[in-house]
Design an enzyme around this catalytic site. Structure first.
Site, short mmCIF file in Angstrom:
data_model
loop_
_atom_site.label_atom_id
_atom_site.label_comp_id
_atom_site.label_asym_id
_atom_site.label_seq_id
_atom_site.Cartn_x
_atom_site.Cartn_y
_atom_site.Cartn_z
N LYS A 50 0.86 -1.19 0.00
CA LYS A 50 0.00 0.00 0.00
C LYS A 50 0.90 1.24 0.00
O LYS A 50 1.95 1.26 0.67
CB LYS A 50 -0.89 -0.04 1.25
CG LYS A 50 -1.95 1.05 1.31
CD LYS A 50 -2.85 0.82 2.54
CE LYS A 50 -3.95 1.85 2.67
NZ LYS A 50 -4.84 1.60 3.82
N SER A 125 -9.74 1.33 2.78
CA SER A 125 -8.85 2.16 2.01
C SER A 125 -7.71 1.40 1.32
O SER A 125 -7.04 1.97 0.46
CB SER A 125 -8.24 3.23 2.91
OG SER A 125 -7.44 2.65 3.91
N SER A 149 -10.05 -1.10 7.02
CA SER A 149 -9.50 -0.88 5.68
C SER A 149 -8.79 -2.04 5.03
O SER A 149 -8.45 -1.98 3.85
CB SER A 149 -8.54 0.30 5.71
OG SER A 149 -9.25 1.48 5.51
N1 GLN Z 1 -13.59 3.55 6.39
C1 GLN Z 1 -12.89 3.91 7.59
C2 GLN Z 1 -12.53 5.39 7.54
O1 GLN Z 1 -12.83 6.00 6.57
C3 GLN Z 1 -11.68 3.05 7.77
C4 GLN Z 1 -10.42 3.55 7.20
C5 GLN Z 1 -9.23 2.69 7.55
O2 GLN Z 1 -9.33 1.64 8.17
N2 GLN Z 1 -8.03 3.20 7.20
O3 GLN Z 1 -11.98 5.95 8.44
#
Ligand code: GLN
Length: 460
Positions: A50, A125, A149
């Site tokens: 990532k 994400s 995420s």
């Molecule tokens: N969807 C969650 C957020 O927007 C999780 C994001 C994540 O785990 N990095 O914060």
């Protein structure tokens, strides 16, 4: 095929697949890594990272325009570990900007498309990493998980997504989002590779004070799908807030199979008001921490600098142009929650809600080995789907319950559960702190029950 050929084939496939699904931010020339290859546990394995994981001398943008020129001068701890194990990084993957988001629609390079249906989202994400494992390009890709995420895109892309215990893997060199919730996680296509990967990535690192001294176990050697006598709790609040009958039926079928394997399975309900408060509390805590963590992305200390007549104007212009609308919104919310007059009313109140949720889950896991629920209500949404009602129980609980793994720091993993309309959907398990051995073992029992192992979406 020798290792070099295998790695270059993966790189080539990544390029072909990328034309269809837009999962890559930057390809990495593997030449130097191949010349210095270590004969470790992941010897010669092509992998993807990532793009919030720092790679020395290789651009690391976190999918933000703000960091489009950022080249780290050091490797993240996990990158060092992967090199020691003989893995070869072939690309940096797309993500929601600064890891904030669950759709992968907010990356500065545009959305990652779902390998099973190009009209759908990958989820985020860590969407690029999930999609590359799903499409068979690499057997392993790293992500990060602050709210879900890794575990949510795993569900949407039909792969395994692992988020181990908080402190199990060092976050040194991973661009932060919300430090009390951030975890390194990863994607694989089977439990065996998932268990082996944690052996490589886990362990104490003095550069991350939250990293644990606890000994790293040999998860892959301890793998055993015997769940006779294991006690599993069905997360009833999630089941009650599911609107998709097909997901419910699929989940029930899996529960029957796990019972046949000898597990004791019962329903457990948590306080419903707390469950509904989970997402608002998460947004407050994560946005406050993010606003603080990213105050250094100002065009002066870090980030692309814009013109301005004084330092204040430079910072304002840099931050206004450097961040997308979602990030700016979240920084406003986070900064508001941190105003002196709001801290008790908002930030600390959210922390209290978090504590109450953690206590409920801990009490449950004192009695049970594991908590289980569908990872999401439905398959990946369509790219242009704006239909969600963010205040419905269905959204607050069924779509976001995996935040519990970040509130508690407990290990949590998503595995493929089945298909609806030819698209995958996952099941999630959460266990006691540092109980990764049981996580992989119960995971293996699930993998055997569903028969969904080594799935590959045909993209090219
Ligand atoms: N969807 C969650 C957020 O927007 C999780 C994001 C994540 O785990 N990095 O914060």
């Amino acid at each position: 095929m020798n290792i070099e050929e295998k790695v270059y084939e993966a790189l080539n496939n990544a390029k072909l697949v990328n034309e269809k699904i837009n999962a890559v931010i930057n390809f990495v020339d593997p030449k130097e890594q191949l010349e210095n290859l270590n004969e470790g546990k992941l010897y010669g394995m092509p992998i993807a990272l990532k793009d919030n994981i720092s790679t020395k001398g290789i651009k690391t943008t976190a999918a933000s325009k703000m960091l489009e020129n950022y080249v780290p001068i050091y490797d993240a701890f996990v990158v060092k570990k992967l090199k020691e194990a003989g893995a070869v990084t072939i690309c940096k993957t797309s993500m929601d900007e600064l890891a904030m988001g669950g759709t992968n629609l907010t990356a500065c390079i545009g959305p990652v498309l779902n390998p099973y249906d190009l009209k759908r989202m990958s989820g985020g994400s860590s969407g690029g990493s999930a999609a590359l494992v799903s499409s068979g390009v690499v057997p392993l890709a790293l992500g990060s998980d602050t709210g879900d995420s890794v575990r949510k895109p795993a569900s949407f892309c039909g792969v395994i997504g692992v988020k181990p215990t908080y402190g199990r893997i060092s976050r040194y060199g991973v661009i932060p989002y919300a430090s009390s919730l951030d975890h390194v996680g990863y994607f694989t296509r089977n439990v065996k590779t998932a268990s082996l990967t944690l052996e490589v990535l886990a362990g104490r690192d003095d550069n991350d004070m939250t990293s644990s001294f606890k000994e790293v176990e040999e998860y892959s050697k301890l793998l055993n799908s015997d769940i006779q006598g294991k006690k599993i709790a069905i997360f009833k609040n999630v089941i009650d807030s599911l609107t998709n009958q097909k997901t419910k039926d699929m989940f029930n079928d899996l529960i029957i199979k796990l019972k046949e394997k000898g597990a004791t399975i019962e329903e457990v309900s948590f306080n419903d008001d707390l469950m509904k408060a989970m997402l608002p509390a998460y947004y407050l805590i994560s946005n406050c921490e993010a606003a603080s963590n990213h105050s250094n992305l100002d065009g002066l200390r870090f980030g692309v600098q814009q013109d301005g007549s004084d330092t204040n104007e430079i910072m304002i212009n840099s931050r206004t142009k450097g961040f997308g609308p979602l990030i700016r919104k979240r920084f406003v919310i986070g900064s508001y929650g941190l105003f002196v007059e709001n801290q008790d009313r908002l930030f600390r109140q959210a922390q209290k809600v978090r504590r109450l949720i953690v206590e409920e889950v801990k009490e449950c896991l004192d009695k049970y080995d594991c908590l289980i629920a569908p990872a999401s209500n439905d398959i990946a949404p369509l790219l242009d789907d704006h239909s969600r009602d963010e205040l419905s129980d269905h959204y607050l609980i069924a779509e976001n319950h995996m935040v519990i793994g970040n509130f508690t720091g407990y290990p949590s993993m998503t595995l493929p559960m089945g298909f609806i309309d030819k698209c995958p959907i996952g099941v999630n398990i959460t266990l006691k702190a540092f109980d990764e051995v049981n996580m992989f073992n119960i995971g293996l029992a699930i993998e055997e029950s569903t028969g969904l192992k080594d799935l590959v979406a045909k993209v090219i």
